[in-house]
Write an enzyme that holds these catalytic residues in place. Structure first.
Site, PDB file in Angstrom:
ATOM      1  N   HIS A  20      -0.091   2.158   6.328  1.00 21.55           N
ATOM      2  CA  HIS A  20      -1.345   1.422   6.470  1.00 21.55           C
ATOM      3  C   HIS A  20      -1.109   0.146   7.266  1.00 21.55           C
ATOM      4  O   HIS A  20       0.030  -0.239   7.527  1.00 21.55           O
ATOM      5  CB  HIS A  20      -1.963   1.128   5.104  1.00 21.55           C
ATOM      6  CG  HIS A  20      -1.136   0.229   4.233  1.00 21.55           C
ATOM      7  ND1 HIS A  20       0.104   0.585   3.744  1.00 21.55           N
ATOM      8  CD2 HIS A  20      -1.370  -1.019   3.759  1.00 21.55           C
ATOM      9  CE1 HIS A  20       0.579  -0.403   3.016  1.00 21.55           C
ATOM     10  NE2 HIS A  20      -0.283  -1.398   3.006  1.00 21.55           N
ATOM     11  N   HIS A  22      -1.093  -3.147   6.918  1.00 20.99           N
ATOM     12  CA  HIS A  22      -0.791  -4.460   6.364  1.00 20.99           C
ATOM     13  C   HIS A  22       0.506  -4.909   7.039  1.00 20.99           C
ATOM     14  O   HIS A  22       1.370  -4.078   7.354  1.00 20.99           O
ATOM     15  CB  HIS A  22      -0.631  -4.416   4.844  1.00 20.99           C
ATOM     16  CG  HIS A  22      -1.953  -4.460   4.122  1.00 20.99           C
ATOM     17  ND1 HIS A  22      -2.130  -4.001   2.846  1.00 20.99           N
ATOM     18  CD2 HIS A  22      -3.169  -4.906   4.538  1.00 20.99           C
ATOM     19  CE1 HIS A  22      -3.398  -4.173   2.487  1.00 20.99           C
ATOM     20  NE2 HIS A  22      -4.058  -4.704   3.497  1.00 20.99           N
ATOM     21  N   ASP A  24       3.314  -6.176   6.275  1.00 21.38           N
ATOM     22  CA  ASP A  24       4.650  -5.766   5.822  1.00 21.38           C
ATOM     23  C   ASP A  24       4.949  -4.308   6.168  1.00 21.38           C
ATOM     24  O   ASP A  24       6.067  -3.840   5.973  1.00 21.38           O
ATOM     25  CB  ASP A  24       4.825  -6.023   4.316  1.00 21.38           C
ATOM     26  CG  ASP A  24       3.739  -5.399   3.461  1.00 21.38           C
ATOM     27  OD1 ASP A  24       2.577  -5.311   3.929  1.00 21.38           O
ATOM     28  OD2 ASP A  24       4.035  -4.981   2.327  1.00 21.38           O
ATOM     29  N   HIS A 226       9.371  -2.236  -2.859  1.00 22.78           N
ATOM     30  CA  HIS A 226       8.182  -3.016  -2.517  1.00 22.78           C
ATOM     31  C   HIS A 226       7.885  -4.018  -3.638  1.00 22.78           C
ATOM     32  O   HIS A 226       6.735  -4.276  -3.999  1.00 22.78           O
ATOM     33  CB  HIS A 226       6.985  -2.069  -2.288  1.00 22.78           C
ATOM     34  CG  HIS A 226       5.830  -2.688  -1.557  1.00 22.78           C
ATOM     35  ND1 HIS A 226       4.816  -3.344  -2.211  1.00 22.78           N
ATOM     36  CD2 HIS A 226       5.516  -2.746  -0.243  1.00 22.78           C
ATOM     37  CE1 HIS A 226       3.924  -3.772  -1.321  1.00 22.78           C
ATOM     38  NE2 HIS A 226       4.326  -3.422  -0.117  1.00 22.78           N
TER      39      HIS A 226
HETATM   40 ZN   LIG Z   1       2.874  -3.480   1.324  1.00 23.36          ZN
HETATM   41 ZN   LIG Z   2      -0.600  -3.047   1.593  1.00 21.32          ZN
END
Ligand SMILES: [Zn+2]
Ligand SMILES: [Zn+2]
Length: 267
Positions: A20, A22, A24, A226
């Site tokens: 996705h 984001h 990071d 994560h």
């Molecule tokens: Zn993340």
């Molecule tokens: Zn995320």
């Protein structure tokens, strides 16, 4: 820089699966694409991810491009099971519930050709054409008309190894069915159980939730990561997960795990 540190050759990368958009999970792409361009890459690079990934890369090209190689985009369509396959593996996208469109990925090894038992080649006087057919699973009929079943001519096949990558997502018990019985599951575990509310609010999971999913899906091994930087010692998250699913390991960047190749049992 990281690839270099781990001794990996970026020129060998042909497919990148992005969960996705984001930071990071995508900021690393910019540096990688730039390095590949400077290395003089010519062959296309395939990027898989949510549709907006193309917009992000257009932005990149506008400011830092153009790249000397083609970027090909594939977004997981809902009506198609596989988003990628070659002769070795197939990849399935798994829609996740996060604050922005997100996908997990299931990597499944394809069945390999069977190994023909050497002694049987001589015993039955098998020719090259026969061996090719037997490797594909066919039985063999000898000159005298005797039917030799494939299982007598070959070693048991290898099981098809599987790896599922699930990050980022709110706890979703429905995912268990999608990753049922995989050899290796990576599941995000951003929060500790005491911050369960925060996990739900930010659409992330706790270590215990990752473990519950692994247990329900009866996976062989769970990797969690994560982790939120609020936890000084991620070992605490590992412990929370192990209470529910003992075969859990907390991971960090650069760790390497292999899934052993085993032959299936034949009756
Ligand atoms: Zn993340
Ligand atoms: Zn995320």
């Amino acid at each position: 820089m990281r690839l270099k540190k781990y001794g990996l050759n970026p020129a060998r990368i042909h497919h990148i699966f992005i969960s996705h958009l984001h930071g990071d999970h995508v900021f690393g792409l910019f540096g990688l694409l730039s390095s590949l361009g400077m290395m003089g890459r010519k062959v296309p690079l395939n990027l898989y991810g949510p549709p907006a990934l193309k917009d992000l890369m257009d932005y990149y090209s506008r400011f830092f491009g153009p790249l000397p190689f083609e970027l090909a985009f594939v977004s997981p369509p809902e009506d198609r099971e596989y988003i990628f396959e070659n002769d070795k593996i197939s990849v399935t996208a798994i829609p996740l519930k996060h604050r922005t469109p997100a996908f997990g990925y299931l990597f499944r090894e394809k069945a390999k050709e069977l190994n023909v038992i050497k002694e049987q080649i001589e015993a039955y006087g098998l020719g090259i054409a026969d061996v090719v057919k037997i490797k594909r699973g066919e039985d063999f009929t000898s000159k005298s008309g005797e039917l030799i079943p494939n299982s007598k001519l070959t070693l048991a096949p290898f099981h098809r190894r599987t790896y599922a990558y699930i990050s980022d997502t709110v706890y979703d018990p429905g995912l268990a069915e999608k990753v049922k019985g995989v050899d290796l599951l990576f599941h995000e575990a951003t929060f500790s159980e005491k911050d369960k509310k925060l996990a739900a609010q930010t659409l992330h999971s706790t270590a215990a939730q990752a473990a519950s999913l692994a247990k329900a899906a009866e996976v062989k091994k769970l990797l969690i990561g994560h982790f939120s930087t609020r936890y000084r010692d991620p070992a605490q998250l590992e412990e929370e997960a192990r209470e529910i699913f003992p075969n859990t390991t907390g991971v960090k960047d650069g760790d390497l795990y292999s899934v052993p190749q085993k032959r299936l049992k034949r009756e």
